[in-house]
Write a protein that holds these residues in place. Structure first.
Motif, PDB file in Angstrom:
ATOM      1  N   ALA A  89      51.651   1.424 -27.251  1.00 26.06           N
ATOM      2  CA  ALA A  89      51.636   2.171 -25.987  1.00 26.06           C
ATOM      3  C   ALA A  89      51.143   1.151 -24.937  1.00 26.06           C
ATOM      4  CB  ALA A  89      50.497   3.341 -26.173  1.00 26.06           C
ATOM      5  N   ASP A  90      50.162   0.341 -25.098  1.00 27.80           N
ATOM      6  CA  ASP A  90      49.806  -0.468 -23.959  1.00 27.80           C
ATOM      7  C   ASP A  90      50.885  -1.527 -23.708  1.00 27.80           C
ATOM      8  OD1 ASP A  90      47.374  -1.389 -22.131  1.00 27.80           O
ATOM      9  OD2 ASP A  90      47.905  -3.274 -23.358  1.00 27.80           O
ATOM     10  N   MET A  91      51.447  -1.867 -24.752  1.00 30.92           N
ATOM     11  CA  MET A  91      52.519  -3.031 -24.581  1.00 30.92           C
ATOM     12  C   MET A  91      53.629  -2.464 -23.784  1.00 30.92           C
ATOM     13  SD  MET A  91      52.520  -4.665 -28.216  1.00 30.92           S
ATOM     14  CE  MET A  91      54.057  -5.643 -28.184  1.00 30.92           C
ATOM     15  N   ALA A  92      53.938  -1.226 -23.896  1.00 27.49           N
ATOM     16  CA  ALA A  92      55.094  -0.437 -23.172  1.00 27.49           C
ATOM     17  C   ALA A  92      54.574  -0.257 -21.894  1.00 27.49           C
ATOM     18  CB  ALA A  92      55.337   0.887 -23.729  1.00 27.49           C
ATOM     19  N   GLU A  93      53.644   0.100 -21.411  1.00 23.70           N
ATOM     20  CA  GLU A  93      53.064   0.251 -20.096  1.00 23.70           C
ATOM     21  C   GLU A  93      53.037  -1.197 -19.459  1.00 23.70           C
ATOM     22  OE1 GLU A  93      49.153   1.684 -20.813  1.00 23.70           O
ATOM     23  OE2 GLU A  93      49.909   3.502 -21.616  1.00 23.70           O
ATOM     24  N   GLN A  94      52.622  -2.209 -20.127  1.00 20.87           N
ATOM     25  CA  GLN A  94      52.477  -3.538 -19.243  1.00 20.87           C
ATOM     26  C   GLN A  94      53.680  -4.203 -19.173  1.00 20.87           C
ATOM     27  OE1 GLN A  94      49.509  -4.295 -17.941  1.00 20.87           O
ATOM     28  NE2 GLN A  94      48.550  -2.268 -18.773  1.00 20.87           N
ATOM     29  N   SER A  95      54.875  -3.764 -19.922  1.00 21.60           N
ATOM     30  CA  SER A  95      56.076  -4.431 -19.915  1.00 21.60           C
ATOM     31  C   SER A  95      56.652  -4.655 -18.491  1.00 21.60           C
ATOM     32  CB  SER A  95      57.368  -3.835 -20.741  1.00 21.60           C
ATOM     33  OG  SER A  95      56.703  -3.794 -22.169  1.00 21.60           O
ATOM     34  N   LEU A  96      57.200  -5.554 -18.253  1.00 22.03           N
ATOM     35  CA  LEU A  96      57.907  -5.795 -16.965  1.00 22.03           C
ATOM     36  C   LEU A  96      58.859  -4.872 -16.629  1.00 22.03           C
ATOM     37  CD1 LEU A  96      58.289  -9.666 -16.687  1.00 22.03           C
ATOM     38  CD2 LEU A  96      56.523  -8.520 -15.568  1.00 22.03           C
ATOM     39  N   PRO A  97      59.173  -4.340 -15.219  1.00 21.23           N
ATOM     40  CA  PRO A  97      60.200  -3.461 -14.989  1.00 21.23           C
ATOM     41  C   PRO A  97      61.695  -4.102 -15.139  1.00 21.23           C
ATOM     42  CG  PRO A  97      59.166  -4.158 -13.066  1.00 21.23           C
ATOM     43  CD  PRO A  97      58.083  -4.973 -14.289  1.00 21.23           C
ATOM     44  N   ARG A  98      62.593  -3.315 -15.178  1.00 23.98           N
ATOM     45  CA  ARG A  98      63.875  -3.867 -15.277  1.00 23.98           C
ATOM     46  C   ARG A  98      64.406  -4.581 -13.863  1.00 23.98           C
ATOM     47  NH1 ARG A  98      64.900   1.637 -14.185  1.00 23.98           N
ATOM     48  NH2 ARG A  98      65.834   2.139 -12.351  1.00 23.98           N
ATOM     49  N   THR A  99      65.251  -5.421 -14.015  1.00 28.29           N
ATOM     50  CA  THR A  99      65.652  -6.187 -12.979  1.00 28.29           C
ATOM     51  C   THR A  99      67.139  -5.657 -12.590  1.00 28.29           C
ATOM     52  OG1 THR A  99      64.744  -8.114 -13.844  1.00 28.29           O
ATOM     53  CG2 THR A  99      66.738  -8.664 -12.243  1.00 28.29           C
ATOM     54  N   GLU A 100      67.384  -5.473 -11.588  1.00 28.58           N
ATOM     55  CA  GLU A 100      68.627  -4.849 -10.938  1.00 28.58           C
ATOM     56  C   GLU A 100      69.502  -6.006 -10.053  1.00 28.58           C
ATOM     57  OE1 GLU A 100      68.673  -1.010  -9.195  1.00 28.58           O
ATOM     58  OE2 GLU A 100      67.420  -0.153 -10.754  1.00 28.58           O
ATOM     59  N   THR A 101      70.540  -6.514 -10.656  1.00 24.54           N
ATOM     60  CA  THR A 101      71.130  -7.615 -10.025  1.00 24.54           C
ATOM     61  C   THR A 101      72.561  -7.146  -9.227  1.00 24.54           C
ATOM     62  OG1 THR A 101      72.716  -7.961 -11.721  1.00 24.54           O
ATOM     63  CG2 THR A 101      70.626  -9.198 -11.858  1.00 24.54           C
ATOM     64  N   GLY A 102      72.937  -6.021  -9.430  1.00 21.88           N
ATOM     65  CA  GLY A 102      73.974  -5.345  -8.872  1.00 21.88           C
ATOM     66  C   GLY A 102      75.254  -5.522  -9.748  1.00 21.88           C
ATOM     67  N   THR A 103      75.258  -5.988 -10.876  1.00 26.01           N
ATOM     68  CA  THR A 103      76.501  -6.178 -11.523  1.00 26.01           C
ATOM     69  C   THR A 103      75.888  -5.970 -12.955  1.00 26.01           C
ATOM     70  OG1 THR A 103      76.141  -8.628 -12.314  1.00 26.01           O
ATOM     71  CG2 THR A 103      77.525  -8.129 -10.424  1.00 26.01           C
ATOM     72  N   LEU A 104      76.707  -5.644 -13.916  1.00 27.52           N
ATOM     73  CA  LEU A 104      76.226  -5.405 -15.352  1.00 27.52           C
ATOM     74  C   LEU A 104      76.131  -6.621 -16.105  1.00 27.52           C
ATOM     75  CD1 LEU A 104      76.500  -3.330 -17.845  1.00 27.52           C
ATOM     76  CD2 LEU A 104      78.892  -4.077 -18.226  1.00 27.52           C
ATOM     77  N   LEU A 105      76.782  -7.416 -15.947  1.00 29.25           N
ATOM     78  CA  LEU A 105      76.579  -8.677 -16.667  1.00 29.25           C
ATOM     79  C   LEU A 105      75.300  -9.317 -16.320  1.00 29.25           C
ATOM     80  CD1 LEU A 105      77.020 -10.622 -18.906  1.00 29.25           C
ATOM     81  CD2 LEU A 105      78.620 -12.096 -17.345  1.00 29.25           C
ATOM     82  N   GLY A 106      75.027  -9.198 -15.092  1.00 30.19           N
ATOM     83  CA  GLY A 106      73.693  -9.716 -14.463  1.00 30.19           C
ATOM     84  C   GLY A 106      72.605  -8.997 -14.932  1.00 30.19           C
ATOM     85  N   ASP A 107      72.675  -7.709 -14.988  1.00 26.83           N
ATOM     86  CA  ASP A 107      71.565  -6.908 -15.530  1.00 26.83           C
ATOM     87  C   ASP A 107      71.466  -6.989 -17.100  1.00 26.83           C
ATOM     88  OD1 ASP A 107      71.237  -6.015 -12.870  1.00 26.83           O
ATOM     89  OD2 ASP A 107      72.326  -3.957 -13.295  1.00 26.83           O
ATOM     90  N   LEU A 108      72.534  -7.101 -17.813  1.00 23.73           N
ATOM     91  CA  LEU A 108      72.312  -7.252 -19.221  1.00 23.73           C
ATOM     92  C   LEU A 108      71.799  -8.705 -19.593  1.00 23.73           C
ATOM     93  CD1 LEU A 108      75.233  -5.357 -20.774  1.00 23.73           C
ATOM     94  CD2 LEU A 108      73.154  -4.498 -20.098  1.00 23.73           C
ATOM     95  N   GLU A 109      72.077  -9.576 -18.729  1.00 27.26           N
ATOM     96  CA  GLU A 109      71.522 -10.830 -18.836  1.00 27.26           C
ATOM     97  C   GLU A 109      70.018 -10.925 -18.716  1.00 27.26           C
ATOM     98  OE1 GLU A 109      75.398 -13.939 -18.426  1.00 27.26           O
ATOM     99  OE2 GLU A 109      73.726 -13.567 -16.381  1.00 27.26           O
ATOM    100  N   ALA A 110      69.743 -10.306 -17.620  1.00 24.82           N
ATOM    101  CA  ALA A 110      68.259 -10.318 -17.232  1.00 24.82           C
ATOM    102  C   ALA A 110      67.452  -9.483 -18.485  1.00 24.82           C
ATOM    103  CB  ALA A 110      68.059  -9.366 -15.859  1.00 24.82           C
ATOM    104  N   ASN A 111      67.831  -8.312 -19.050  1.00 22.51           N
ATOM    105  CA  ASN A 111      67.232  -7.835 -20.051  1.00 22.51           C
ATOM    106  C   ASN A 111      67.039  -8.754 -21.414  1.00 22.51           C
ATOM    107  OD1 ASN A 111      68.082  -5.745 -22.593  1.00 22.51           O
ATOM    108  ND2 ASN A 111      66.468  -5.088 -21.655  1.00 22.51           N
ATOM    109  N   ALA A 112      68.492  -9.402 -21.815  1.00 28.08           N
ATOM    110  CA  ALA A 112      68.546 -10.241 -22.647  1.00 28.08           C
ATOM    111  C   ALA A 112      67.434 -11.384 -22.755  1.00 28.08           C
ATOM    112  CB  ALA A 112      69.798 -10.813 -22.952  1.00 28.08           C
ATOM    113  N   ARG A 113      67.390 -11.956 -21.508  1.00 30.39           N
ATOM    114  CA  ARG A 113      66.440 -12.910 -21.257  1.00 30.39           C
ATOM    115  C   ARG A 113      64.928 -12.808 -21.328  1.00 30.39           C
ATOM    116  NH1 ARG A 113      69.532 -15.783 -16.102  1.00 30.39           N
ATOM    117  NH2 ARG A 113      71.493 -16.564 -17.350  1.00 30.39           N
TER     118      ARG A 113
END
Length: 206
Positions: free
Chosen positions: A72-96
């Motif tokens: 639960a604490d790890m979920a709370e502390q995880s970094l928020p999503r990154t929005e790049t404006g493109t699908l691939l950019g967002d998914l690459e940010a998630n994957a990285r």
């Protein structure tokens, strides 16, 4: 502050209690990374955290209760999503982000230990499911926005796309000795994006 759910370790207090919780969860994570769930002894965690054993037993009760609160604490502390404006950019940010976490000398073994524990401990499994529901839910809007922009077909299951990004990275972590590098992350993101554009994640109409 979240309401007390009645489960040990699920209260989100402040002040000294919060400091005690942080120290205990840090110690629990260290133990899991070093030796897995079998090594998670509440008395040892209390000693490492320099906290009274009674406090740990009263608040968390069992190793499974401690793992549940750690997730639960790890979920709370995880970094928020990154929005790049493109699908691939967002998914690459998630994957990285996933790649960096799983390749981390502490976090990688910790996740391995929790995944292994969840295979035979129902409470750990439930906590793990909640953790990933929170993380997938955090990133799902990136896919929903891609649908709105016309990058993906209507009816695309956003959560399934996010899961498809992470799946190859976890498979690589758990089944091979190969390094988890950025190339692996970017390949996972490109594959998920291509499949999503092709309609692979469109939910069939009932």
């Amino acid at each position: 502050m979240a309401a007390d759910s009645g489960e040990p370790g699920t209260l989100r207090p402040g002040g000294r209690t919060a400091r005690v919780r942080a120290a205990v969860l840090q110690a629990a994570g260290d133990v899991l990374a070093e030796g897995g769930l079998a090594a998670l002894d509440l008395a040892d965690v209390a000693r490492r955290a320099e906290v009274g054993r009674t406090t740990v037993y009263r608040r968390w009760g069992t190793p499974a209760g401690l793992v549940a609160d750690l997730l639960a604490d790890m979920a709370e502390q995880s970094l928020p999503r990154t929005e790049t404006g493109t699908l691939l950019g967002d998914l690459e940010a998630n994957a990285r982000l996933v790649q960096r976490t799983l390749a981390d000398p502490r976090q990688g073994p910790l996740f391995k230990a929790v995944l292994a524990a969840a295979a035979f401990d129902p409470r750990t499994a439930a906590a793990l499911h909640r953790f990933y529901e929170i993380r997938v839910g955090e990133w799902a809007p990136c896919v929903e926005q891609a649908v709105e922009r016309g990058e993906l077909p209507p009816g695309t299951d956003a959560r399934e796309v996010v899961r498809a990004v992470s799946a190859p990275l976890y498979y690589r972590l758990l089944t091979t000795g190969l390094p988890l590098d950025r190339a692996s992350a970017d390949r996972a993101a490109r594959s998920a994006a291509a499949a999503a554009r092709a309609g692979a994640f469109v939910t069939p109409e009932s």
